[in-house]
Write a protein that holds these residues in place. Sequence first.
Motif, PDB file in Angstrom:
ATOM      1  N   ALA A 138       0.766  12.682  -3.817  1.00 41.73           N
ATOM      2  CA  ALA A 138       2.102  12.102  -3.631  1.00 41.73           C
ATOM      3  C   ALA A 138       2.000  10.701  -3.044  1.00 41.73           C
ATOM      4  CB  ALA A 138       2.943  13.002  -2.719  1.00 41.73           C
ATOM      5  N   LEU A 139       1.090  10.510  -2.095  1.00 41.49           N
ATOM      6  CA  LEU A 139       0.888   9.189  -1.494  1.00 41.49           C
ATOM      7  C   LEU A 139       0.380   8.184  -2.529  1.00 41.49           C
ATOM      8  CD1 LEU A 139       0.833   7.393   1.043  1.00 41.49           C
ATOM      9  CD2 LEU A 139      -1.496   8.199   1.430  1.00 41.49           C
ATOM     10  N   ALA A 140      -0.549   8.605  -3.368  1.00 36.33           N
ATOM     11  CA  ALA A 140      -1.080   7.713  -4.408  1.00 36.33           C
ATOM     12  C   ALA A 140       0.021   7.288  -5.372  1.00 36.33           C
ATOM     13  CB  ALA A 140      -2.223   8.392  -5.160  1.00 36.33           C
ATOM     14  N   VAL A 141       0.840   8.238  -5.780  1.00 33.31           N
ATOM     15  CA  VAL A 141       1.953   7.925  -6.695  1.00 33.31           C
ATOM     16  C   VAL A 141       2.923   6.947  -6.023  1.00 33.31           C
ATOM     17  CG1 VAL A 141       3.981   8.896  -7.857  1.00 33.31           C
ATOM     18  CG2 VAL A 141       1.764  10.035  -8.031  1.00 33.31           C
ATOM     19  N   ALA A 142       3.255   7.220  -4.762  1.00 31.89           N
ATOM     20  CA  ALA A 142       4.181   6.345  -4.034  1.00 31.89           C
ATOM     21  C   ALA A 142       3.614   4.936  -3.888  1.00 31.89           C
ATOM     22  CB  ALA A 142       4.497   6.931  -2.663  1.00 31.89           C
ATOM     23  N   LEU A 143       2.317   4.824  -3.597  1.00 33.81           N
ATOM     24  CA  LEU A 143       1.705   3.500  -3.433  1.00 33.81           C
ATOM     25  C   LEU A 143       1.655   2.722  -4.745  1.00 33.81           C
ATOM     26  CD1 LEU A 143      -1.166   4.251  -0.905  1.00 33.81           C
ATOM     27  CD2 LEU A 143       0.916   2.922  -0.502  1.00 33.81           C
ATOM     28  N   VAL A 144       1.338   3.401  -5.829  1.00 32.81           N
ATOM     29  CA  VAL A 144       1.312   2.716  -7.136  1.00 32.81           C
ATOM     30  C   VAL A 144       2.718   2.241  -7.499  1.00 32.81           C
ATOM     31  CG1 VAL A 144       0.977   3.065  -9.624  1.00 32.81           C
ATOM     32  CG2 VAL A 144      -0.765   3.839  -8.004  1.00 32.81           C
ATOM     33  N   PRO A 201      -0.446  -9.606  -3.796  1.00 33.22           N
ATOM     34  CA  PRO A 201      -0.337  -8.361  -4.562  1.00 33.22           C
ATOM     35  C   PRO A 201      -1.496  -8.142  -5.529  1.00 33.22           C
ATOM     36  CG  PRO A 201       1.774  -9.478  -4.536  1.00 33.22           C
ATOM     37  CD  PRO A 201       0.782 -10.412  -3.921  1.00 33.22           C
ATOM     38  N   LEU A 202      -1.983  -9.212  -6.157  1.00 31.66           N
ATOM     39  CA  LEU A 202      -3.103  -9.059  -7.081  1.00 31.66           C
ATOM     40  C   LEU A 202      -4.387  -8.693  -6.340  1.00 31.66           C
ATOM     41  CD1 LEU A 202      -2.372 -11.936  -9.605  1.00 31.66           C
ATOM     42  CD2 LEU A 202      -2.023  -9.473  -9.906  1.00 31.66           C
ATOM     43  N   LEU A 203      -4.586  -9.246  -5.158  1.00 31.47           N
ATOM     44  CA  LEU A 203      -5.753  -8.878  -4.357  1.00 31.47           C
ATOM     45  C   LEU A 203      -5.663  -7.422  -3.896  1.00 31.47           C
ATOM     46  CD1 LEU A 203      -6.281 -12.119  -2.236  1.00 31.47           C
ATOM     47  CD2 LEU A 203      -7.786 -11.202  -4.009  1.00 31.47           C
ATOM     48  N   VAL A 204      -4.479  -6.995  -3.495  1.00 33.04           N
ATOM     49  CA  VAL A 204      -4.284  -5.590  -3.097  1.00 33.04           C
ATOM     50  C   VAL A 204      -4.545  -4.676  -4.299  1.00 33.04           C
ATOM     51  CG1 VAL A 204      -2.547  -3.903  -2.378  1.00 33.04           C
ATOM     52  CG2 VAL A 204      -2.736  -6.088  -1.179  1.00 33.04           C
ATOM     53  N   GLY A 205      -4.016  -5.028  -5.457  1.00 34.50           N
ATOM     54  CA  GLY A 205      -4.248  -4.240  -6.665  1.00 34.50           C
ATOM     55  C   GLY A 205      -5.720  -4.190  -7.037  1.00 34.50           C
ATOM     56  N   GLY A 206      -6.411  -5.322  -6.910  1.00 36.47           N
ATOM     57  CA  GLY A 206      -7.848  -5.359  -7.183  1.00 36.47           C
ATOM     58  C   GLY A 206      -8.628  -4.478  -6.216  1.00 36.47           C
ATOM     59  N   GLY A 207      -8.225  -4.492  -4.959  1.00 37.85           N
ATOM     60  CA  GLY A 207      -8.871  -3.620  -3.971  1.00 37.85           C
ATOM     61  C   GLY A 207      -8.640  -2.152  -4.303  1.00 37.85           C
ATOM     62  N   ARG A 221       7.387  -7.958   1.303  1.00 36.10           N
ATOM     63  CA  ARG A 221       6.300  -7.034   1.616  1.00 36.10           C
ATOM     64  C   ARG A 221       6.283  -5.896   0.615  1.00 36.10           C
ATOM     65  NH1 ARG A 221       6.773  -6.231   8.092  1.00 36.10           N
ATOM     66  NH2 ARG A 221       6.316  -8.371   8.673  1.00 36.10           N
ATOM     67  N   MET A 222       5.117  -5.258   0.518  1.00 35.10           N
ATOM     68  CA  MET A 222       4.986  -4.130  -0.396  1.00 35.10           C
ATOM     69  C   MET A 222       5.799  -2.939   0.103  1.00 35.10           C
ATOM     70  SD  MET A 222       1.514  -2.376  -1.706  1.00 35.10           S
ATOM     71  CE  MET A 222       1.427  -0.680  -2.140  1.00 35.10           C
ATOM     72  N   ILE A 223       5.648  -2.612   1.364  1.00 36.38           N
ATOM     73  CA  ILE A 223       6.352  -1.473   1.940  1.00 36.38           C
ATOM     74  C   ILE A 223       6.902  -1.897   3.293  1.00 36.38           C
ATOM     75  CG2 ILE A 223       6.107   0.863   2.872  1.00 36.38           C
ATOM     76  CD1 ILE A 223       3.824   1.278   0.919  1.00 36.38           C
TER      77      ILE A 223
END
Length: 143
Positions: free
Chosen positions: A87-93, A20-26, A110-112
């Motif tokens: 909307a996609l950005a909000v959902a992903l965050v 999750p931290l690597l995904v957040g960093g990306g 998993r994230m999603i």
Amino acid sequence: MTTTATAARPVSRWRALRTPLLVGGGGLAAAALLHFRDPNVSGSYGYCPFALLTGLDCPGCGGLRAAHALTDLDIATAASSNILAVALAVALVMAWVVWLPRRLRDPRARMIVLTSRVGVAVLGVALAFTLLRNTPWGAWFAS
């Protein structure tokens, strides 16, 4: 050592949160790139092949401009560039924020996780958005 003994061994917090931290960093790196390299300059990120071939906007057209506006916290401009991308950005965050504590409880979370019904619904929304934004009635959806 058997597989059950390996599975029963506790996982460290760092190991659980590494992905999750690597995904957040990306995501932060992508946001920084979009903040400092303006996609409003024609061709700065290339051109949409769908738009070049058909002359129509795809569901992603205006998405980079929307993300750039979001990095400036300009919600109105972001929404006018591509409301679906906002909307996609909000959902992903939101999914990423929820993913962190879930990973601490279950290191394999998993994230999603989308069911086939949700996947079909998402594709249906993208198709409807594409059709609407390319008609006179949905012209305000166009980028």
